[in-house]
Write a protein that holds these residues in place. Sequence first.
Motif: not given
Length: 994
Positions: A735-764
């Motif tokens: 989950v950690i690696r795929i969450a990092a990839t998802g956060l890369w995509a969200l950062a490129d899109l400029g999206r914050t909020g729950e999608p970002c927080d949820d992926l980081l929560r899952r990785a942790r």
Amino acid sequence: MLIGRSAELDRLVGVLDAAAAGLAGVALVGGDAGIGKTRLVTELCDLAQRRGFVTLTGQCAELGDALPYLPLADALRGAAADAGGPVGPAVTARPALRRLLPGDETGPTEGTTGGLAQQRLFGSVLDMLSEVAGRQPVLFVFEDLHWADRSTRDLLVFLTRMLQRERVCLVGTYRTDDLHRRHPLRPVLAELRRLPLVTSVEVPPLGDDDMAEYLAVLDRCGEGPAEPVAGRGLTTLIERAGGNPFFAEELLAAGAERARLPGTLADLLLARVETLPETARQVLRVAAVAGRRVGHDLLRDATGLGDLPLEDALREIVSQRLLTAGSDGYTFRHALLQEAVYDDLLPGERTRLHTAFAALLAERRGSPAELAHHHLAGHDLPGALRASVEAGRLAAGLGAPAEAHRHFERALEVWKQVPDAERLAGENRARIALASAAAAAAAGDYHRAAEQVRRIRREASDPALIAETGERLSYYLADAGGDEAEAVASAREAVDAAPHSPLLARALATYARALFRQYHEEEAAATASRALEVAEATGARDAEVSALVSLALIEEEFGSSVEHPVDLLTRATRRASGDLSIDLRARFNLARIQYENGALAVAARITEDGVRLAGETGLTWSTFGTDLRFLHYLVHYADGDWDAAERLAGGFGVRVGTRAEAQLSSFALFVEVGRGRPVADERLRWLSRFWSDELIGYMARGMAAEQALWRGDPLTALDHVDAVVAALEPFDPSVIRIAATGLWALADLGRTGEPCDDLLRRARWAAQNGPNGPRGRLGPEGMAWLARAEAEWHRAHGTEDPQVWRRATAAFGFGFRYEEARSRWRLAESLLRTGDRAAARAEWERAVHTAAALGARPFLQTLRAVGTRAGFPDPTATVPAASPASPAAHAGDTHPGDARAGDTQGGAAGEQPKAAREPARLSALTAREREVLAHVAGGLANREIGERLFISQKTVSVHVSNILAKLGVTSRTQAAAVALQEGLSPGAADGNTV
């Protein structure tokens, strides 16, 4: 001349041509008996030889179930006889193949019988075909697969799955009219037809016109009656033949106009036999008992005829085209003829002839499997028992466990009817039954093996036998995924019953394994330690190495450090167990632990040693041989030797049809996506059918997400990430690696909020609650991916602190060159945004050098775009750099501490010629302000402009305010209009320096 089969031949030639061009293929040719399959394939072989192919042909026989790998042995025997041919040296260099040749006395290598011997044989066949195909393309024909033994069927499936880019064409023929509902070939054909390499060719009956032409050709060749068949006779013959060329030929030979036509093909064949002289008929009957082929000397001795009478009889038979003469014997022209003659024998006659053949083969030390067949058909049960046991042992050594099991079972079936059976077999009934169970397990039938051991246990009274059967039952239940409670109980009984001996060591090792599977970690560790002590004391080398591996795995999962498991596995790899499977398992697990703990150089040496051992022993395609190659690939992907990784991935097929193939193929994506190989798209298309599989989905869709990100498509990347995250267990470290990839995509899109927080929560959460709970250790790579996920979360939220990217870069510094460089890229961007250009340039240059060395084209292109925007000269460029005196050489040399001071210097030194040509309204703007204005005209928001120019959003806002004041306008829209009126295009900013 081939008549009426041009369409079928064209399809086969298509597979042949593809193989010649480097795309392996398989053709399955089916049709009724006598329909012309052999004639069609013979034409293909002739064509292949004219095109420079090496042709191998092997034929199954009705004794196929008794003779393992008969078509393979048949083909290799013919090829090895050609001393100057390309196949002979490749065969004799491989002991597993040499043992199939007549006269070879090589016994099975210690520790390689049953399933392991089969893996060795399969790997040797694949390597041999690959070696020969490297010089000349190969056509390998398996005839009459409806008679093939189980091991031959398994070999065909294996080759079909493994062959990809080799210049090899496999062709198999079979009778469709013989495939009853429960025929064992049916499921094999169904499985093969789903594979992408396979072309299915059905040979239909000939049409009336083609049949008439065929019969006319036979007439002209003198194979019909004395007078040509015409008119009503020809029409009747065509009607009766039903489109079957062999039937038509036999009808023609029998004289279709002059005699009443027999009602069946068997009657017709026997009517032809009845025209022979009595002696010739008897010779033909004896030959039919031998099978499709018979040697001259064996036939002479079986008939009891002198040379002259025998030769006269054979000359008549051959002239009637009932037998064909070869270099060392005779073959029935068609299998249907042999079947018809054999079926017409009287019961007593059949028994007498089988008995005679058994006696003759025993004198000649013939094949035990053939001996068992003739003994059984001759009702000689003692001879059948003795030969069946010998055939079972031989089959196990050859790597044909299914046939070994069947031979042992046949011996057990007649055991109670044979006086003094134990003396004839050389062992007691329980030992033969255990050998039968072991063969069943080696063939993958663990349920049958377990049930057989249970039967032995019910009759056992000897403590040693109780211990051995308990240990084996536990082992088979574990491999079958059976009742774990029964596995623990039977292993415990084995330990209690076993004397202090190697058997006790093995029982303890198996008991520890069963306890480990049920999470009784403390008891499992204590039991494994005791197993090790007993193994060392009793000299049980195999049990010692097995116990070391088991204890290491228990310590790894439940212990407090990694040093102890590494020490145990190191000891295991230094001890030769006598069982290559255990030795390879030890090397794999040692290399895996070293890799997971960041010791890449050590892991590389161990995997290389393991791969070499597997190759030298013919076990490249064994379970742990394959696992070692996977791990060897991953180690080189991480340590940066991508050329070696791609060489290793050369055998990872693109066109996949099974889960095992798809899993193998998924690994190749790591380097293919990293290097931007076009084949990655094709591989992902094939793999998309297997995305529901958790492991394949994780690897393939994870790499598909990375590919989409390199192509500027973060939305597609997020689709892949969401699907993978939904399929993984929350505690899975993946989950950690795929969450990092998802956060890369969200950062490129400029999206914050729950999608970002949820992926980081899952990785942790996955990092803190792995499969072993909070006690579980996360290795260096897992920690590095967690640091990457944290850094991407900060990037998505616009954090400017480079420290988060320093931590990610340092975390991958254990040797993962690619990911370290990718973190360094983001660190350089972060440093640029904070104004530390000197540090940014240093980090960027290191990343560029790594990307160039790896051949990571998408990454390198991205880095070069960053360098262009930042004004950094490419350190890997092959063109001469600009002269130090030129304005361009100084355009990027701004003061790192002051963005606006840098803007002024850039305007003075780097932009004066351009500014002199610009309209007056823009002349008041600095170079940086013109860049910002160009992006404003392009419709970009402040945050996007900041990302493009590596400055903060606040700095962009200051620039925009200055631009509005200098231009005398009040809105961004008015400023954009001025820019367009004055000729400043939205794209101009991309060419400016910072």
